[in-house]
Design an enzyme around this catalytic site. Structure first.
Site, short mmCIF file in Angstrom:
data_model
loop_
_atom_site.label_atom_id
_atom_site.label_comp_id
_atom_site.label_asym_id
_atom_site.label_seq_id
_atom_site.Cartn_x
_atom_site.Cartn_y
_atom_site.Cartn_z
N HIS A 21 0.86 -1.19 0.00
CA HIS A 21 0.00 0.00 0.00
C HIS A 21 0.90 1.24 0.00
O HIS A 21 2.13 1.12 -0.01
CB HIS A 21 -0.99 -0.03 1.18
N HIS A 24 3.98 1.54 2.36
CA HIS A 24 5.20 0.85 1.93
C HIS A 24 5.90 1.64 0.83
O HIS A 24 7.12 1.78 0.83
CB HIS A 24 4.87 -0.55 1.39
N CYS A 130 2.78 -12.09 19.14
CA CYS A 130 1.79 -11.57 18.17
C CYS A 130 2.28 -11.91 16.77
O CYS A 130 3.35 -11.44 16.36
CB CYS A 130 1.60 -10.06 18.29
N CYS A 133 2.68 -8.82 14.42
CA CYS A 133 3.96 -8.10 14.58
C CYS A 133 5.15 -9.03 14.41
O CYS A 133 6.27 -8.56 14.28
CB CYS A 133 4.09 -7.51 15.99
N CYS A 155 -3.13 -7.64 21.08
CA CYS A 155 -1.98 -6.81 20.70
C CYS A 155 -2.47 -5.38 20.47
O CYS A 155 -3.46 -5.17 19.77
CB CYS A 155 -1.36 -7.36 19.41
N HIS A 158 -2.25 -4.64 16.50
CA HIS A 158 -3.10 -5.36 15.57
C HIS A 158 -4.52 -5.62 16.06
O HIS A 158 -5.36 -6.11 15.30
CB HIS A 158 -2.44 -6.69 15.17
N LYS A 306 -3.24 4.98 11.47
CA LYS A 306 -2.20 4.41 10.61
C LYS A 306 -2.89 3.58 9.52
O LYS A 306 -3.71 2.72 9.81
CB LYS A 306 -1.29 3.49 11.42
N LYS A 309 -3.51 -2.52 5.71
CA LYS A 309 -4.37 -3.47 5.01
C LYS A 309 -5.27 -4.19 5.99
O LYS A 309 -6.45 -4.40 5.73
CB LYS A 309 -3.50 -4.49 4.27
N1 MSP Z 1 9.26 -7.32 7.41
C1 MSP Z 1 9.31 -6.28 8.38
C2 MSP Z 1 10.58 -5.45 8.23
C3 MSP Z 1 11.85 -6.22 8.32
S1 MSP Z 1 13.23 -5.22 8.07
C4 MSP Z 1 14.52 -6.16 8.47
C5 MSP Z 1 8.10 -5.37 8.22
N2 MSP Z 1 7.49 -5.41 7.06
S2 MSP Z 1 6.15 -4.61 6.68
O1 MSP Z 1 5.89 -4.97 5.33
O2 MSP Z 1 5.14 -4.85 7.64
O3 MSP Z 1 6.47 -3.08 6.81
C6 MSP Z 1 7.50 -2.49 6.09
C7 MSP Z 1 7.55 -1.02 6.31
O4 MSP Z 1 6.37 -0.37 5.90
C8 MSP Z 1 7.80 -0.60 7.75
O5 MSP Z 1 8.86 0.35 7.78
C9 MSP Z 1 6.53 0.07 8.16
O6 MSP Z 1 6.76 1.08 9.08
C10 MSP Z 1 6.08 0.65 6.83
N3 MSP Z 1 4.67 0.97 6.87
C11 MSP Z 1 3.61 0.12 7.02
N4 MSP Z 1 2.46 0.86 7.11
C12 MSP Z 1 2.79 2.18 7.03
C13 MSP Z 1 2.06 3.38 7.00
N5 MSP Z 1 0.76 3.42 7.12
N6 MSP Z 1 2.77 4.53 6.84
C14 MSP Z 1 4.12 4.55 6.64
N7 MSP Z 1 4.82 3.44 6.67
C15 MSP Z 1 4.19 2.26 6.91
O7 MSP Z 1 7.78 -4.66 9.15
#
Ligand code: MSP
Length: 525
Positions: A21, A24, A130, A133, A155, A158, A306, A309
């Protein structure tokens, strides 16, 4: 061309349980803009991104879809995560998957070293976990559930129940590193940024660190513990190591590791703790340098929450790029949100900025200058005559803006860099309005003055183009070709953007840089 230092930067590696999304995409774009900027100042630059594919979360998603976890990961990487990089125009140097053989080899070597050196021991774990997380939780991390989870502890992130674990696990002696971590934060105040994230982490570590359970035996989707095949490695311990396995750590060819490590990590603030506590402790145990810096950016919020998905507020990046294009996506998120703070996304805001700052501000400036050089000089760029104070002020501002924007990037403040460049955009638009080249054009006696004004504006425009090229690679490449500047814009030295002297010929910009958006899509926000 590297006459600077090395600049190695990473994004988190993304869970492949779901598609990306805009949160990311925001992380990707921020890291990419910083990387492109450093590349253009001649630094030996390396941008790493990738995917996090092990662990229970992926295993469960795959099972629910009746495929193996590897099949699921392959599908998501090919159909969603790699295409994201094209959608938002990310120029990464490498893409690592935690299922890559090179990663598994490096992880195995690392684990064996820690085990041989006495940093890992077998013990009993009892507590909460969790899966959302992929994190062990303390009772204080939990909150009372609501709705279907009324009466249970869930959690806080979540809002789903945690799992109760009682397992024989391997533990990492993280508690040994408490004081060394505190010393690191103290002696290198830049290590964790911004200040708010740093403060939170320092107080977390001051409360005391426990040893970390780093293996699981109730499922097998992960990297095997080298000395005990009944256990797989805890997914975060596995994932964090991507930053060095991608550089060849643990293999014969570790030239990239020697040259590029330590890296800067750009992460969301929710995962800063893993990067600023567990990860440096792991590296210290292995006798390796800690990261250069951990920068925790804020969240994209939708309706004040925040975006995620799992909470059904996720917006696909292509929903925005299909309407506005990738340049405007990149510009908007880096300009509108102070890097390090949360920011609300809304369709109204992106439409308004697109119109005011890109179409009317930058786009119009470019079209006006190029059109007037074509109209009054047939596209042949004339010499400047004597400079007035106003012309010299434009030249001086171009230099000052270049230097200030470069300093903002060094300070991880891309929002400041962009707004600084917009001072020049606005000043150039103001300069043209004041100098009225269309009026000068009516008087043959003012021919030299007309040339001076248009070329002064053109030089400023070239400076703007180079300075915003890391943010908007596509539009600026188009502009660069139109102003006949030679070479590709990505080759231009950004720290010397103000030195650009103008070109010999300009050709009309076929369509505007930022076409009018007929009907901005009105989405959920
Ligand atoms: N797989 C772990 C990271 C491992 S790094 C060694 C993970 N993955 S994630 O896909 O859940 O998230 C990846 C990144 O996307 C994180 O930095 C997270 O903060 C960011 N974001 C997820 N949702 C977000 C928002 N709504 N806004 C900004 N960034 C967000 O965590």
């Amino acid at each position: 061309m590297a006459d600077g230092s090395s600049f190695s930067i990473t994004t988190p590696i993304f869970y492949v349980n779901d598609v990306p999304h805009i949160g990311h995409a925001y992380t990707e774009v921020a890291a990419d803009v910083l990387a492109r900027w450093h590349r253009q100042r001649g630094d030996d630059t390396w941008l790493l991104t990738g995917t996090d594919e092990h662990g229970q979360k992926i295993l469960r998603t795959a099972s629910a879809n009746d495929v193996t976890p590897k099949e699921w990961a392959d599908r998501l990487v090919t159909d969603a995560w790699k295409p994201l990089l094209d959608t938002v125009d990310v120029a990464n140097d490498d893409f690592i998957r935690t299922t890559d053989e090179r990663h598994e080899r490096g992880v195995t070597a690392f684990l064996q070293k820690l085990y041989d050196d006495g940093y890992i021991y077998a013990g009993e774990f009892e507590g909460f976990y969790c899966v959302g997380c992929e994190e062990y939780k303390q009772p204080s991390d939990l909150v009372p559930g609501t709705g279907p989870y009324e009466g249970q502890q869930v959690c806080a992130i979540h809002s789903i129940p945690v799992e109760v674990l009682a397992e024989r696990n391997y533990f990492f002696r993280m508690s040994d590193f408490e004081q060394r971590l505190l010393d690191l934060y103290e002696s290198n105040p830049q290590f964790i940024q911004p200040e708010s994230v740093r403060n939170e982490i320092v107080s977390f570590v001051k409360q005391g660190l426990r040893d970390l359970s780093i293996s699981r035996s109730s499922f097998d989707w992960g990297i095997q513990i080298p000395w005990d095949s009944d256990h797989v490695l805890y997914v975060w311990f596995d994932a964090l190591l991507n930053y060095i396995t991608a550089l060849g750590y643990g293999t014969e060819d570790d030239e990239a590791f020697q040259r590029l490590w330590p890296s800067v990590h750009i992460v969301g603030k929710d995962i800063a703790r893993f990067h600023a506590v567990i990860w440096p402790a792991m590296l210290m145990a292995a006798g390796l340098p800690v990261p250069e810096r951990v920068f925790g950016h804020g969240w994209l919020l939708v309706g004040g929450e925040k975006m995620s998905k799992s909470k059904l507020t996720g917006i696909a990046p292509s929903e925005i790029t299909d309407t506005f294009g990738s340049d405007a996506f990149r510009y908007y998120f880096l300009r509108a949100i102070t890097f390090g703070q949360d920011g609300n996304f809304s369709w109204e805001d992106i439409s308004a900025r697109y119109q005011a700052e890109l179409a009317n501000g930058f786009g119009n400036l470019a079209s006006r200058i190029v059109a007037m050089l074509n109209r009054y000089f047939d596209g042949a760029v004339p010499e400047r005559g004597e400079l007035t104070e106003s012309d010299a002020a434009v030249d001086a501002l171009a230099q000052a803006v270049t230097e200030r924007a470069d300093a903002s990037i060094a300070a991880f403040a891309p929002h400041d860099a962009i707004s600084t460049v917009w001072e020049l955009v606005d000043a150039l638009n103001g300069y043209i309005t004041e100098q009225e080249p269309w009026a000068l054009a009516k008087d043959v006696a003012q021919r030299e003055r007309l040339a001076t004004v248009l070329v002064t504006a053109l030089r400023g425009l070239g400076t703007v183009a180079v300075l915003v090229s890391p943010v908007m690679p596509k539009a600026t490449e188009k502009l660069w070709a139109s102003i006949g500047a030679g070479g590709t814009i990505a080759e231009q030295r950004i720290d010397r953007a103000w030195e650009w002297q103008g070109s010999e010929t300009v050709t009309p910009l076929a369509a505007g840089l930022f076409p009018r958006i007929e009907q901005p899509e009105q989405g959920a926000a």
